[in-house]
Scaffold this active site. Structure first.
Site: not given
Ligand SMILES: [Zn+2]
Length: 419
Positions: A267, A318
């Protein structure tokens, strides 16, 4: 003596990050590419372009079970955000068994192959019975995910994830030693399984204390393993880290020596300039998950700053709200355009288009070359999204105008696993 399998694939075009060429063959021996060069004799792939398979560098396969179920407001929780989504994800995680996680993972891996991902990094944090008691084999759930990858035929980097506090009891290990013992055992189990590699991860600076980060970082260095961690996804995580440790998440990772050349920060959405400098100085990577980050309202990563610092970038699907590598790449550049008010933003030095930069992020390499695993995708040149596209424009047309529907086939270690 082992029987050596050798074959030559001759597509209409061989694609790399900067262009597409005809008249080339890709020779595969023993699961690896042995040559990319002029060829006239071999297995023809008419109407197809051959390209490297995409690397899905961050996945939680079971979260695919939320697809379509979380796109509405619960009347009891009118303010919907990452944290309310997380409650729904916990409910799903609580109901998993070794059989159901294997089945959910296999379905997810098959979808990935159909979309052009030929390898995946699974960030696996559901370890024990729902009450926290270990299974008879404490790695049962990790192995179920690995077996699902073998069922589907996808290459897997399996990351057992350390979780010390918060979350569900079944995520947590009592001590970092008991966690690392499981990683040891899993590494041993995976030896000789050609599609499976084992790394290590810490869930986040929320979920593990400072001492665990130090120990897991030291273990990864000693064992020479990739080490991943979620960091900077939400502002609240940064505030909590500041109040507990007096530093921001990536600063804590640097202090504890978790950060290093084999580390990947997943991220980095809210990473500030100093954190990005640290990632760059330590030679660590960032994995962006734009479709998930958008779906969860996380924000958008500092893509221009990451490019400027030469930080290695990868992408992941994800939560699997969408499984499409082209869309992940497109989102990075398109969001960068929205933020900067310009076009063609993420252009690397000596290049004039963002396409090569994005494809290198998606593939983890620039093109097909001898020595690499023969992990390949076939692109359907007659797909409606690509018809009439000139050869020289094909890579950009794929990134900006096409999607997973243009993927006609996938091979892992030279074996056809989709299409
Ligand atoms: Zn994750």
């Amino acid at each position: 003596m082992a029987f050596l399998v050798r074959r030559v694939l001759i597509p209409d075009l061989v694609l790399d990050a900067r262009g597409a060429k005809s008249g080339l063959g890709v020779t595969i021996e023993d699961g690896r590419i042995s040559e990319v060069g002029p060829a006239t004799a071999g297995e023809r792939l008419p109407g197809k372009a051959l390209a490297p398979g995409f690397v899905n560098d961050h996945s939680h396969t079971f979260q695919r079970g939320l697809r379509g179920t979380v796109e509405r407001i619960e009347p009891s929780r009118p303010h919907d955000d990452f944290w309310t989504w997380r409650e729904r994800m916990y409910e799903l995680a609580d109901g998993l068994s070794p059989d159901s996680i294997r089945e959910a993972s296999r379905r997810c891996f098959e979808e990935m192959l159909s979309a052009g991902y030929t390898s995946v990094t699974e960030f696996h944090y559901v370890h024990h019975y729902p009450d926290g008691t270990p299974y008879e084999d404490p790695n049962s759930l990790s192995k179920a995910v690995a077996l699902a990858a073998e069922d589907a035929g996808i290459r897997l980097l399996l990351l057992p994830v350390a979780y010390a506090r918060g979350g569900l009891p079944r995520f947590r290990d009592p001590t970092v030693q008991s966690f690392l013992k499981r990683v040891d055992d899993l590494q041993e189990w995976a030896e000789g399984r050609s599609l499976i590699e084992v790394g290590v991860a810490a869930h986040s600076v929320r979920a593990v204390p400072r001492a665990w980060l130090e120990d897991i970082g030291a273990y990864a260095r000693y064992e020479n393993l990739p080490a991943h961690i979620h960091a900077g996804e939400q502002e609240r995580e940064i505030e909590e880290c500041l109040s507990e440790h007096g530093v921001r998440p990536v600063e804590l990772l640097a202090q504890t020596r978790f950060l290093g050349p084999s580390a990947t920060i997943v991220h980095a959405t809210h990473a500030d300039e100093h954190e990005l400098d640290l990632i760059s100085a330590h030679g660590a990577s960032v994995c962006a998950c734009p479709t998930t980050e958008g779906n969860l309202g996380d924000g958008f990563l500092p893509a221009v700053e990451i490019r400027d610092r030469g930080i290695r970038l990868s992408v992941g699907s994800d939560s699997h709200v969408r499984v499409d590598p082209f869309e992940e790449l497109r989102e990075i550049e398109t969001n960068a355009r929205r933020v900067t008010g310009r076009r063609n933003v993420l252009v690397a030095e000596d290049e004039i288009s963002p396409t090569p930069y994005l494809l290198r992020a998606g593939w983890g390499r620039a093109g097909l070359k001898a020595g690499d695993h023969a992990d390949l995708v076939e692109v359907d040149l007659s797909h409606p999204t690509l018809s009439d596209v000139k050869t020289g424009d094909l890579p950009s047309a794929l990134v900006f105008g096409a999607g997973s529907g243009a993927v006609a086939g996938a091979r892992v270690a030279g074996e056809r696993v989709y299409g």
